[in-house]
Design a protein around this motif. Structure first.
Motif, PDB file in Angstrom:
ATOM      1  N   ILE A 175     -10.848  -0.102  10.711  1.00 25.55           N
ATOM      2  CA  ILE A 175     -10.868  -0.651   9.358  1.00 25.55           C
ATOM      3  C   ILE A 175     -10.216  -2.028   9.376  1.00 25.55           C
ATOM      4  CG2 ILE A 175     -10.803   1.611   8.207  1.00 25.55           C
ATOM      5  CD1 ILE A 175      -7.789   1.193   7.798  1.00 25.55           C
ATOM      6  N   SER A 176     -10.398  -2.757   8.288  1.00 27.00           N
ATOM      7  CA  SER A 176      -9.752  -4.053   8.129  1.00 27.00           C
ATOM      8  C   SER A 176      -8.864  -3.989   6.894  1.00 27.00           C
ATOM      9  CB  SER A 176     -10.803  -5.156   7.963  1.00 27.00           C
ATOM     10  OG  SER A 176     -10.181  -6.409   7.730  1.00 27.00           O
ATOM     11  N   LEU A 177      -7.580  -4.263   7.061  1.00 23.81           N
ATOM     12  CA  LEU A 177      -6.615  -4.193   5.964  1.00 23.81           C
ATOM     13  C   LEU A 177      -6.419  -5.577   5.354  1.00 23.81           C
ATOM     14  CD1 LEU A 177      -3.926  -1.866   7.609  1.00 23.81           C
ATOM     15  CD2 LEU A 177      -5.717  -1.227   5.988  1.00 23.81           C
ATOM     16  N   ASN A 178      -6.624  -5.678   4.039  1.00 23.52           N
ATOM     17  CA  ASN A 178      -6.382  -6.959   3.367  1.00 23.52           C
ATOM     18  C   ASN A 178      -4.935  -7.019   2.870  1.00 23.52           C
ATOM     19  OD1 ASN A 178      -6.257  -5.467   0.931  1.00 23.52           O
ATOM     20  ND2 ASN A 178      -8.453  -5.683   0.608  1.00 23.52           N
ATOM     21  N   ASP A 179      -4.586  -8.102   2.215  1.00 21.05           N
ATOM     22  CA  ASP A 179      -3.197  -8.284   1.778  1.00 21.05           C
ATOM     23  C   ASP A 179      -2.764  -7.224   0.769  1.00 21.05           C
ATOM     24  OD1 ASP A 179      -2.954 -10.405   3.451  1.00 21.05           O
ATOM     25  OD2 ASP A 179      -2.848 -11.952   1.894  1.00 21.05           O
ATOM     26  N   ASP A 180      -3.703  -6.781  -0.091  1.00 24.46           N
ATOM     27  CA  ASP A 180      -3.358  -5.732  -1.052  1.00 24.46           C
ATOM     28  C   ASP A 180      -2.982  -4.439  -0.326  1.00 24.46           C
ATOM     29  OD1 ASP A 180      -3.770  -7.220  -3.411  1.00 24.46           O
ATOM     30  OD2 ASP A 180      -5.921  -6.904  -3.295  1.00 24.46           O
ATOM     31  N   ASP A 181      -3.762  -4.085   0.702  1.00 24.23           N
ATOM     32  CA  ASP A 181      -3.467  -2.883   1.491  1.00 24.23           C
ATOM     33  C   ASP A 181      -2.098  -2.999   2.170  1.00 24.23           C
ATOM     34  OD1 ASP A 181      -6.070  -1.932   0.904  1.00 24.23           O
ATOM     35  OD2 ASP A 181      -6.884  -3.035   2.603  1.00 24.23           O
ATOM     36  N   LEU A 182      -1.849  -4.164   2.762  1.00 23.80           N
ATOM     37  CA  LEU A 182      -0.586  -4.382   3.475  1.00 23.80           C
ATOM     38  C   LEU A 182       0.608  -4.381   2.525  1.00 23.80           C
ATOM     39  CD1 LEU A 182      -1.844  -7.171   5.895  1.00 23.80           C
ATOM     40  CD2 LEU A 182      -1.234  -4.832   6.539  1.00 23.80           C
ATOM     41  N   ALA A 183       0.405  -4.900   1.307  1.00 22.95           N
ATOM     42  CA  ALA A 183       1.499  -4.902   0.330  1.00 22.95           C
ATOM     43  C   ALA A 183       1.883  -3.485  -0.068  1.00 22.95           C
ATOM     44  CB  ALA A 183       1.100  -5.718  -0.904  1.00 22.95           C
ATOM     45  N   TYR A 184       0.893  -2.603  -0.214  1.00 16.18           N
ATOM     46  CA  TYR A 184       1.194  -1.200  -0.509  1.00 16.18           C
ATOM     47  C   TYR A 184       2.026  -0.580   0.619  1.00 16.18           C
ATOM     48  CZ  TYR A 184      -1.774  -0.531  -4.652  1.00 16.18           C
ATOM     49  OH  TYR A 184      -2.298  -0.572  -5.917  1.00 16.18           O
ATOM     50  N   LEU A 185       1.636  -0.848   1.871  1.00 18.97           N
ATOM     51  CA  LEU A 185       2.384  -0.314   3.011  1.00 18.97           C
ATOM     52  C   LEU A 185       3.802  -0.889   3.045  1.00 18.97           C
ATOM     53  CD1 LEU A 185      -0.423  -0.461   5.744  1.00 18.97           C
ATOM     54  CD2 LEU A 185       0.407   1.561   4.523  1.00 18.97           C
ATOM     55  N   THR A 186       3.925  -2.166   2.702  1.00 16.64           N
ATOM     56  CA  THR A 186       5.233  -2.807   2.668  1.00 16.64           C
ATOM     57  C   THR A 186       6.147  -2.138   1.643  1.00 16.64           C
ATOM     58  OG1 THR A 186       4.251  -4.932   3.309  1.00 16.64           O
ATOM     59  CG2 THR A 186       6.449  -5.010   2.324  1.00 16.64           C
ATOM     60  N   ILE A 187       5.577  -1.786   0.499  1.00 16.52           N
ATOM     61  CA  ILE A 187       6.346  -1.093  -0.534  1.00 16.52           C
ATOM     62  C   ILE A 187       6.896   0.223   0.015  1.00 16.52           C
ATOM     63  CG2 ILE A 187       6.119   0.164  -2.718  1.00 16.52           C
ATOM     64  CD1 ILE A 187       4.154  -2.061  -3.596  1.00 16.52           C
ATOM     65  N   HIS A 188       6.053   0.965   0.744  1.00 14.54           N
ATOM     66  CA  HIS A 188       6.491   2.231   1.320  1.00 14.54           C
ATOM     67  C   HIS A 188       7.671   2.017   2.283  1.00 14.54           C
ATOM     68  CE1 HIS A 188       3.667   5.205  -0.196  1.00 14.54           C
ATOM     69  NE2 HIS A 188       2.709   4.325  -0.078  1.00 14.54           N
ATOM     70  N   PHE A 189       7.517   1.077   3.203  1.00 16.29           N
ATOM     71  CA  PHE A 189       8.581   0.830   4.181  1.00 16.29           C
ATOM     72  C   PHE A 189       9.852   0.314   3.516  1.00 16.29           C
ATOM     73  CE2 PHE A 189       5.159   0.805   7.416  1.00 16.29           C
ATOM     74  CZ  PHE A 189       5.758   1.625   8.360  1.00 16.29           C
ATOM     75  N   GLY A 190       9.687  -0.545   2.484  1.00 14.53           N
ATOM     76  CA  GLY A 190      10.853  -1.136   1.824  1.00 14.53           C
ATOM     77  C   GLY A 190      11.784  -0.108   1.232  1.00 14.53           C
ATOM     78  N   GLY A 191      11.254   1.052   0.839  1.00 17.36           N
ATOM     79  CA  GLY A 191      12.097   2.084   0.255  1.00 17.36           C
ATOM     80  C   GLY A 191      12.832   2.929   1.265  1.00 17.36           C
TER      81      GLY A 191
END
Length: 566
Positions: free
Chosen positions: A393-409
């Motif tokens: 798959i190809s992850l765009n910035d929106d996808d990566l931002a969601y993952l970032t939110i998960h890790f940030g917590g």
């Protein structure tokens, strides 16, 4: 009757107030509209004027100045526009036409588009050319065609139409004004003679039906997402029902949707389809049922009880690899890894279905995430190459931002440098989903005393226990929360102003807590120098107030924009 849009009415008001003639060039500069647009709106105004009123024209080297009869007619014209009516912009009119063409099962003609939008034939033709241009810029390979037998219709592969309509509606319902959305629905209901899927009753029924079926799913869909999904669903089903599919296209669609049959969402979609037929008298075929299942699969979940099934063991291993790679490349330590792995698996299950079926999911916080947590975003992007390679798959910035939110917590919390405080009972209220709640909690912990945050609620949860709580402070992402407790309203991603507000409250609270002791010490110090008890009390209070003001001013100056909550 020709209805004037907002820009035409603005020009009309401008012309009415003119006391001296102005040229088209001057009007163009004053209204920040091109000369072509000025002439376009003048034509619309002239079409709307009564037949016994002379048209408004620009005289060579003089310009435009309304005579008495024209001015009265224009004022009457504006007065006829009801104060509570909604005047569509050009973009809104085009959006209405696109939705109508996409979902109408009847032949779409220019005359029907004129009735729908209340504009002239030439305006409709110009709008249709604009629609063709916009479609050419999209990735879905959708074209606007017209034939005598079919009228205007969208020509493309059936799955492309579904993807385009979903993407278009996703943006529309996220960005359009409530006034326009009401106009859009009302006009379509009248034009299509539809009292079924587009009615308020249908929305209430669908929300109740999907909420009831969540227990069957063993999953909980994000509340904001489910609301958006159910607003889109009726239009998506109507757009599918307008397709005239060949036998080969039906077989192709069924083959593409075959994997959905293996999922529990398909069984739930069958029950929802039966309820739609019974309650709304709308019959859905196999593909229509699959569309419901795909939306149920694709939208983000808060909870998923099926994570341990054998189907997802390979995914779980890749998630563990992804987390380990992130820790190694970012040189950080994650806490509560098992919980994070469950949340990532829940999120990526829906992500894969979105990618496979082209279902758009934009992240409204992407810009803030990239700015506020740039380094974290970059590290997640590096580690996410594993997901892209393994899942193709190809992850765009929106996808990566969601993952970032998960890790940030789930980053290991830095040592807290705050001094002790009496502030102990703080509650966070956030309706943006569990991942955002977790990230907001981590941000607030940076600025509040250790162990002061007692719990994180949704608004609904908070209201159910409000009478039982004692709170020093509520931190809410909603501006509509009403409560007796002290409240600070913030953004899900804390801004500079949010940090200032929290710092101000903390300083103020500490001052109010310590003030009785401080006043008593002041009175003791003033006693030997002032004989009157009343004057001692007054001086003590005035000194405390001045001290409060100065400290709050200093605390404001002391907060910088270089804060990094995670």
């Amino acid at each position: 009757m020709i209805l004037l849009d907002k820009s035409s009415c603005d020009l009309l008001r401008y012309l009415i107030q003119l006391e001296t003639p102005e040229t088209i060039m001057t009007i163009s500069r004053s209204t920040e509209q091109s000369r072509r647009k000025i002439y376009y709106h003048l034509d619309k105004i002239n079409d709307a004027l009564p037949d016994d009123v002379s048209p408004i024209v620009s005289k060579p080297r003089v310009g435009i100045l309304l005579n008495h009869q024209q001015k009265e007619a224009c004022q009457t014209l504006l007065a006829e526009v009801a104060s509570d009516s909604y005047i569509m912009s050009i973009d809104e009119r085009i959006q209405l036409m696109i939705v109508y063409i996409a979902i109408s099962s009847e032949r779409v003609t220019i005359e029907k588009l004129m009735d729908l939008t209340d504009v002239s034939r030439n305006t409709v033709l110009n709008d249709l050319n604009d629609i063709r241009y916009r479609l050419a810029q999209e990735q879905y390979k959708v074209n606007l065609y017209a034939t005598k037998s079919q009228g205007y219709f969208l020509q493309c592969h059936p799955l492309n139409k579904i993807q385009y309509v979903h993407s278009f509606l996703y943006d529309l319902f996220n960005e359009a004004s409530p006034g326009f959305l009401n106009i859009l629905r009302e006009k379509l209901m009248v034009t299509l003679a539809d009292e079924g899927l587009l009615s308020d009753q249908a929305q209430d029924f669908l929300l109740a039906e999907v909420s009831k079926r969540e227990n069957d799913l063993g999953k909980k869909i994000n509340r904001s997402e489910i609301s958006l999904m159910l607003r889109i669903l009726p239009y998506l089903l109507l757009s599918y029902q307008t397709m005239e599919l060949s036998l080969e296209e039906v077989e192709d669609m069924q083959q593409k949707f075959a994997p959905v049959h293996q999922r529990i969402e398909y069984q739930v979609a069958q029950k929802i389809s039966q309820s739609i037929q019974g309650q709304l008298a709308v019959e859905l075929d196999e593909i229509g049922t699959c569309l419901i299942a795909i939306l149920l699969l694709s939208y983000r979940k808060e909870r998923d009880s099926h994570l341990t099934s054998q189907d997802f063991q390979d995914m779980a291993m890749i998630i563990d690899w992804f987390m380990a790679s992130f820790e190694q490349t970012a040189q950080v330590r994650l806490v509560q890894k098992e919980e994070l792995a469950r949340r990532l698996l829940t999120h990526t299950k829906a992500l894969l279905f979105r990618k496979n079926y082209g279902i758009l999911s934009k992240n409204p916080l992407t810009k803030h995430i990239k700015q506020k947590y740039h380094s974290l975003f970059v590290e997640v992007k590096k580690a996410a190459l594993i997901l892209e390679e393994e899942w193709q798959i190809s992850l765009n910035d929106d996808d990566l931002a969601y993952l970032t939110i998960h890790f940030g917590g789930y980053l290991e919390k830095e040592m807290d440098t705050l001094e002790s405080s009496h502030l102990q009972q703080v509650y966070i209220i956030c309706d943006e989903g569990v991942s955002i709640q977790k990230l907001l909690l981590r941000q607030c912990q940076k600025y509040l005393p250790p162990n002061s945050i007692q719990a994180t609620f949704t608004t609904e949860q908070f209201k159910s226990v409000e009478d039982l709580l004692v709170a020093d402070l509520l931190i809410s992402t909603s501006d509509a929360l009403e409560t007796q407790f002290p409240l600070v309203q913030v953004q899900p991603i804390l801004s500079y102003d949010d940090v200032v507000k929290l710092s101000h409250f903390l300083r103020h609270y500490e001052l109010m807590t310590c003030r009785p002791h401080f006043e008593k010490r002041l009175e003791q110090l003033l006693g030997p120098h002032v004989t009157s008890p009343g004057i001692i009390t007054q001086l003590s209070q005035e000194i405390c107030s001045l001290f409060d003001e100065e400290l709050l001013h200093l605390s404001h100056q002391g907060v910088t924009s270089e804060h990094t909550p995670v």
